[in-house]
Design an enzyme around this catalytic site. Structure first.
Site, PDB file in Angstrom:
ATOM      1  N   GLY A  11       0.768  -1.241   0.000  1.00  0.00           N
ATOM      2  CA  GLY A  11       0.000   0.000   0.000  1.00  0.00           C
ATOM      3  C   GLY A  11       0.798   1.289   0.000  1.00  0.00           C
ATOM      4  N   ASN A  13       1.898   2.962  -2.617  1.00  0.00           N
ATOM      5  CA  ASN A  13       1.330   3.862  -3.624  1.00  0.00           C
ATOM      6  C   ASN A  13      -0.013   4.424  -3.164  1.00  0.00           C
ATOM      7  OD1 ASN A  13       2.887   4.201  -6.281  1.00  0.00           O
ATOM      8  ND2 ASN A  13       3.177   2.037  -5.769  1.00  0.00           N
ATOM      9  N   ARG A  64     -12.981 -14.804 -13.227  1.00  0.00           N
ATOM     10  CA  ARG A  64     -12.513 -13.413 -13.118  1.00  0.00           C
ATOM     11  C   ARG A  64     -13.646 -12.425 -13.404  1.00  0.00           C
ATOM     12  NH1 ARG A  64      -7.027 -13.160 -12.641  1.00  0.00           N
ATOM     13  NH2 ARG A  64      -5.880 -14.931 -13.436  1.00  0.00           N
ATOM     14  N   ARG A  90      -4.412  -8.704  -9.498  1.00  0.00           N
ATOM     15  CA  ARG A  90      -5.314  -9.499 -10.341  1.00  0.00           C
ATOM     16  C   ARG A  90      -5.341  -8.942 -11.753  1.00  0.00           C
ATOM     17  NH1 ARG A  90      -6.329 -14.151  -8.710  1.00  0.00           N
ATOM     18  NH2 ARG A  90      -8.358 -14.249  -9.731  1.00  0.00           N
ATOM     19  N   ASN A 106      -2.743   2.316 -14.007  1.00  0.00           N
ATOM     20  CA  ASN A 106      -1.890   1.357 -13.300  1.00  0.00           C
ATOM     21  C   ASN A 106      -0.484   1.930 -13.193  1.00  0.00           C
ATOM     22  OD1 ASN A 106      -1.153  -1.260 -12.167  1.00  0.00           O
ATOM     23  ND2 ASN A 106      -0.110  -1.663 -14.113  1.00  0.00           N
ATOM     24  N   HIS A 108       3.570   0.693 -12.847  1.00  0.00           N
ATOM     25  CA  HIS A 108       4.423  -0.482 -13.040  1.00  0.00           C
ATOM     26  C   HIS A 108       5.877  -0.085 -12.777  1.00  0.00           C
ATOM     27  CE1 HIS A 108       5.697  -4.332 -14.631  1.00  0.00           C
ATOM     28  NE2 HIS A 108       6.620  -3.687 -15.332  1.00  0.00           N
ATOM     29  N   GLU A 141      -6.769  -4.448 -22.205  1.00  0.00           N
ATOM     30  CA  GLU A 141      -6.996  -5.888 -21.997  1.00  0.00           C
ATOM     31  C   GLU A 141      -5.699  -6.700 -21.902  1.00  0.00           C
ATOM     32  OE1 GLU A 141      -7.690  -4.877 -26.370  1.00  0.00           O
ATOM     33  OE2 GLU A 141      -8.109  -4.014 -24.415  1.00  0.00           O
ATOM     34  N   ASP A 144       0.153  -4.819 -18.561  1.00  0.00           N
ATOM     35  CA  ASP A 144       1.192  -3.776 -18.608  1.00  0.00           C
ATOM     36  C   ASP A 144       1.342  -3.226 -20.029  1.00  0.00           C
ATOM     37  OD1 ASP A 144       1.678  -4.230 -15.883  1.00  0.00           O
ATOM     38  OD2 ASP A 144       3.173  -5.762 -16.306  1.00  0.00           O
ATOM     39  N   GLU A 173       7.602   6.156  -8.428  1.00  0.00           N
ATOM     40  CA  GLU A 173       6.178   5.779  -8.507  1.00  0.00           C
ATOM     41  C   GLU A 173       5.323   6.728  -7.673  1.00  0.00           C
ATOM     42  OE1 GLU A 173       5.147   1.654  -7.857  1.00  0.00           O
ATOM     43  OE2 GLU A 173       7.161   1.008  -8.349  1.00  0.00           O
TER      44      GLU A 173
HETATM   45  C1  GRF Z   1       4.587  -1.304  -6.981  1.00  0.00           C
HETATM   46  O1  GRF Z   1       5.948  -1.501  -7.268  1.00  0.00           O
HETATM   47  C2  GRF Z   1       3.781  -1.155  -8.250  1.00  0.00           C
HETATM   48  O2  GRF Z   1       4.508  -0.565  -9.289  1.00  0.00           O
HETATM   49  C3  GRF Z   1       3.476  -2.590  -8.607  1.00  0.00           C
HETATM   50  O3  GRF Z   1       3.229  -3.210  -7.359  1.00  0.00           O
HETATM   51  C4  GRF Z   1       3.948  -2.525  -6.344  1.00  0.00           C
HETATM   52  C5  GRF Z   1       2.952  -2.151  -5.293  1.00  0.00           C
HETATM   53  O4  GRF Z   1       3.556  -1.569  -4.169  1.00  0.00           O
HETATM   54  N1  GRF Z   1       2.359  -2.670  -9.528  1.00  0.00           N
HETATM   55  P1  GRF Z   1       2.648  -0.867  -3.074  1.00  0.00           P
HETATM   56  O5  GRF Z   1       1.625  -1.886  -2.588  1.00  0.00           O
HETATM   57  O6  GRF Z   1       1.997   0.333  -3.677  1.00  0.00           O
HETATM   58  O7  GRF Z   1       3.619  -0.494  -1.977  1.00  0.00           O
END
Ligand code: GRF
Length: 213
Positions: A11, A13, A64, A90, A106, A108, A141, A144, A173
């Site tokens: 968590g 982010n 799903r 997911r 999203n 990444h 769809e 990434d 991020e």
């Molecule tokens: C991050 O590195 C994000 O880029 C990836 O999963 C990780 C999640 O980290 N998709 P957090 O749960 O936000 O700390």
């Protein structure tokens, strides 16, 4: 905009997003935080910030699409207009994508299209890349894959470990994810084919640190 955040774990982010909202850098209301896993740190972070939470255990749904239908129902009931996948583990289906067209973002931990999928930091180290980074993109769809909104670069040092590199990428991020959501909240994100055209001046981002030894 009313924001829904989907999480599965740590968590960090989510915390960056909630801090950006609290400090006026992100003009959104945290309408709902949904976790597909119980007892994760992200749920505690949401509660600390007073954001409504929901646990939706994907094991309860054989397909799903069924899980995504429940997800869409919960997000719609909370009035969500914009969805952030913040470490959500997911794959999503057209059920979710069709409910929020061009409104699912999203983050990444690599410069897409390089190093898709899991363990992107380890992939970059194993490949011997000198530069990697973080990407915020619209979700489509494919995994990434959707149009890129913002990216930030991070240099790789010869003595980087997965842990040290992950920490430096995470800092990027935490800067670019709230910034990208803010661009959307301001109505400045336009998708033209595969490309995102951002109206106006881009927000200041951390400068790339290049050529580490
Ligand atoms: C991050 O590195 C994000 O880029 C990836 O999963 C990780 C999640 O980290 N998709 P957090 O749960 O936000 O700390």
């Amino acid at each position: 905009m009313r924001l829904g955040v989907l999480v599965s774990g740590r968590g960090s982010n989510l915390e960056a997003i909630l801090r950006a909202i609290a400090t006026g850098r992100l003009a959104c209301d945290a309408a709902l935080v949904v976790s597909n896993r119980p007892a994760v740190a992200a749920l505690e972070i949401a509660r600390t910030h007073g954001a409504p939470t929901l646990l939706l255990d994907h094991h309860q749904y054989p397909r799903r699409e069924q899980f995504d239908t429940a997800l869409v129902g919960a997000l719609r009931a909370a009035g969500v207009e914009l969805v952030a996948l913040a470490g959500f583990d997911r794959l999503v289906t057209s059920v979710l994508l069709d409910a929020f067209p061009e409104r699912i973002y999203n983050v990444h931990p690599a410069l897409l299209p390089a190093f898709k999928g899991l363990h992107a930091q380890r992939q970059a180290l194993d490949y011997g890349a000198r530069v990697t980074g973080a990407t915020v993109h619209l979700v489509d769809e494919h995994m990434d894959h959707g149009p890129i909104v913002l990216q930030g670069a991070v240099a790789i040092a010869h003595d980087d470990t997965e842990e040290t590199l992950t920490a430096r990428i995470l800092a990027v991020e935490h800067a670019i994810f709230p910034a990208a959501l803010q661009l959307c909240a301001e109505g400045r994100v336009r998708v033209v084919g595969r490309r995102v055209v951002v109206g106006g001046v881009l927000p200041p981002l951390p400068p790339p640190m290049l050529w580490l030894p």
